[in-house]
Design an enzyme around this catalytic site. Structure first.
Site, PDB file in Angstrom:
ATOM      1  N   LYS A  96       0.828  -1.203   0.000  1.00  0.00           N
ATOM      2  CA  LYS A  96       0.000   0.000   0.000  1.00  0.00           C
ATOM      3  C   LYS A  96       0.868   1.261   0.000  1.00  0.00           C
ATOM      4  O   LYS A  96       0.523   2.261  -0.643  1.00  0.00           O
ATOM      5  CB  LYS A  96      -0.934  -0.007   1.216  1.00  0.00           C
ATOM      6  CG  LYS A  96      -2.051  -1.039   1.109  1.00  0.00           C
ATOM      7  CD  LYS A  96      -3.013  -0.949   2.283  1.00  0.00           C
ATOM      8  CE  LYS A  96      -4.193  -1.887   2.089  1.00  0.00           C
ATOM      9  NZ  LYS A  96      -5.166  -1.810   3.209  1.00  0.00           N
ATOM     10  N   SER A 104      -0.661   2.443   6.977  1.00  0.00           N
ATOM     11  CA  SER A 104      -0.870   1.466   8.042  1.00  0.00           C
ATOM     12  C   SER A 104      -1.924   0.471   7.604  1.00  0.00           C
ATOM     13  O   SER A 104      -2.811   0.786   6.812  1.00  0.00           O
ATOM     14  CB  SER A 104      -1.323   2.190   9.319  1.00  0.00           C
ATOM     15  OG  SER A 104      -1.452   1.289  10.392  1.00  0.00           O
ATOM     16  N   ASP A 105      -1.822  -0.748   8.136  1.00  0.00           N
ATOM     17  CA  ASP A 105      -2.827  -1.767   7.831  1.00  0.00           C
ATOM     18  C   ASP A 105      -3.031  -2.627   9.077  1.00  0.00           C
ATOM     19  O   ASP A 105      -2.083  -2.895   9.817  1.00  0.00           O
ATOM     20  CB  ASP A 105      -2.390  -2.645   6.655  1.00  0.00           C
ATOM     21  CG  ASP A 105      -3.532  -3.509   6.145  1.00  0.00           C
ATOM     22  OD1 ASP A 105      -4.468  -2.944   5.539  1.00  0.00           O
ATOM     23  OD2 ASP A 105      -3.515  -4.735   6.361  1.00  0.00           O
ATOM     24  N   THR A 106      -4.279  -3.030   9.290  1.00  0.00           N
ATOM     25  CA  THR A 106      -4.633  -3.812  10.476  1.00  0.00           C
ATOM     26  C   THR A 106      -5.307  -5.106  10.060  1.00  0.00           C
ATOM     27  O   THR A 106      -6.145  -5.114   9.158  1.00  0.00           O
ATOM     28  CB  THR A 106      -5.593  -3.007  11.377  1.00  0.00           C
ATOM     29  OG1 THR A 106      -4.955  -1.795  11.781  1.00  0.00           O
ATOM     30  CG2 THR A 106      -5.990  -3.808  12.612  1.00  0.00           C
ATOM     31  N   ALA A 120       0.495  -2.943  11.254  1.00  0.00           N
ATOM     32  CA  ALA A 120       1.808  -2.548  10.749  1.00  0.00           C
ATOM     33  C   ALA A 120       1.744  -1.088  10.324  1.00  0.00           C
ATOM     34  O   ALA A 120       0.732  -0.618   9.800  1.00  0.00           O
ATOM     35  CB  ALA A 120       2.215  -3.422   9.576  1.00  0.00           C
TER      36      ALA A 120
END
Length: 204
Positions: free
Chosen positions: A63, A84-86, A121
């Site tokens: 991303k 950010s990614d969850t 992250a």
């Protein structure tokens, strides 16, 4: 010191958390001005046998790659880019955002009564340098009846959220215990994000 960061996320919670840190930001999102070159679903596909941490770190990196290319393609001013990614994990099963209400209800039925992990992250592109961090938290959900799950899904809150719940919303009524980063569970771990921003020259 940099004046602002680009935030490559549509999440209003991430915007709120960045504001809490006092960081000025500009959204850098796809599908603007006919920009249709990105496929978010393809970016989020899980590879066979992929570990939880590897998955969320890889997706965040992809991303961020897309956001870096997007900034260059649009000729925007240079500034750090934050992404950010969850993801939510129960055992080896990864839970992203539900496709619809029925999918959200199935996810919640599986999470209810169990402890799961929330992995977020964060990656920051500063010129040619990339900084990254990972936050891992544990959340214990209370058992939920089918009626409770249906009532929660009917609020619309689970849609658009990893694991089909928002800890800052009504789902908090079912969280018996958590260990880790509350803001990380929301989608942007403040401690780790502040560390990355300090390394990029921001005063926090």
């Amino acid at each position: 010191m940099p004046d602002f960061v680009y935030l490559a996320s549509q999440s209003p919670r991430r915007r709120q958390l960045l504001e809490q840190l006092g960081i000025a930001h500009v959204l850098l999102l796809p599908n603007v001005d006919g920009d249709t070159e990105e496929d978010a679903e393809a970016l989020e596909a899980v590879l066979p046998g992929e570990a939880r941490a590897s998955y969320v770190e890889r997706v965040t990196g992809l991303k961020l790659d897309a956001a870096v290319a997007r900034r260059a393609r649009r000729g925007l001013a240079d500034a750090p880019i934050l992404c950010s990614d969850t993801t939510v994990a129960l055992g080896r099963t990864l839970y992203g955002k539900p496709d619809d209400a029925a999918h959200a209800a199935r996810m919640l039925a599986e999470l209810a009564g169990h402890e799961h992990r929330v992995l977020t992250a964060v990656a920051l592109q500063v010129g040619a340098k990339r900084l990254s961090a990972l936050s891992v938290s544990r959340v214990q959900f209370a058992p939920m009846t089918a009626a409770q799950i249906d009532a929660y899904v009917a609020t619309g809150e689970p849609l658009g959220k990893a694991g089909a719940y928002g800890i800052q919303g009504r789902a908090a009524a079912y969280v018996e215990h958590l260990a880790g980063s509350y803001s990380g569970i929301m989608g942007l771990p403040m401690y780790e994000t502040a560390q990355l921003l300090r390394a990029a020259g921001f005063e926090i």
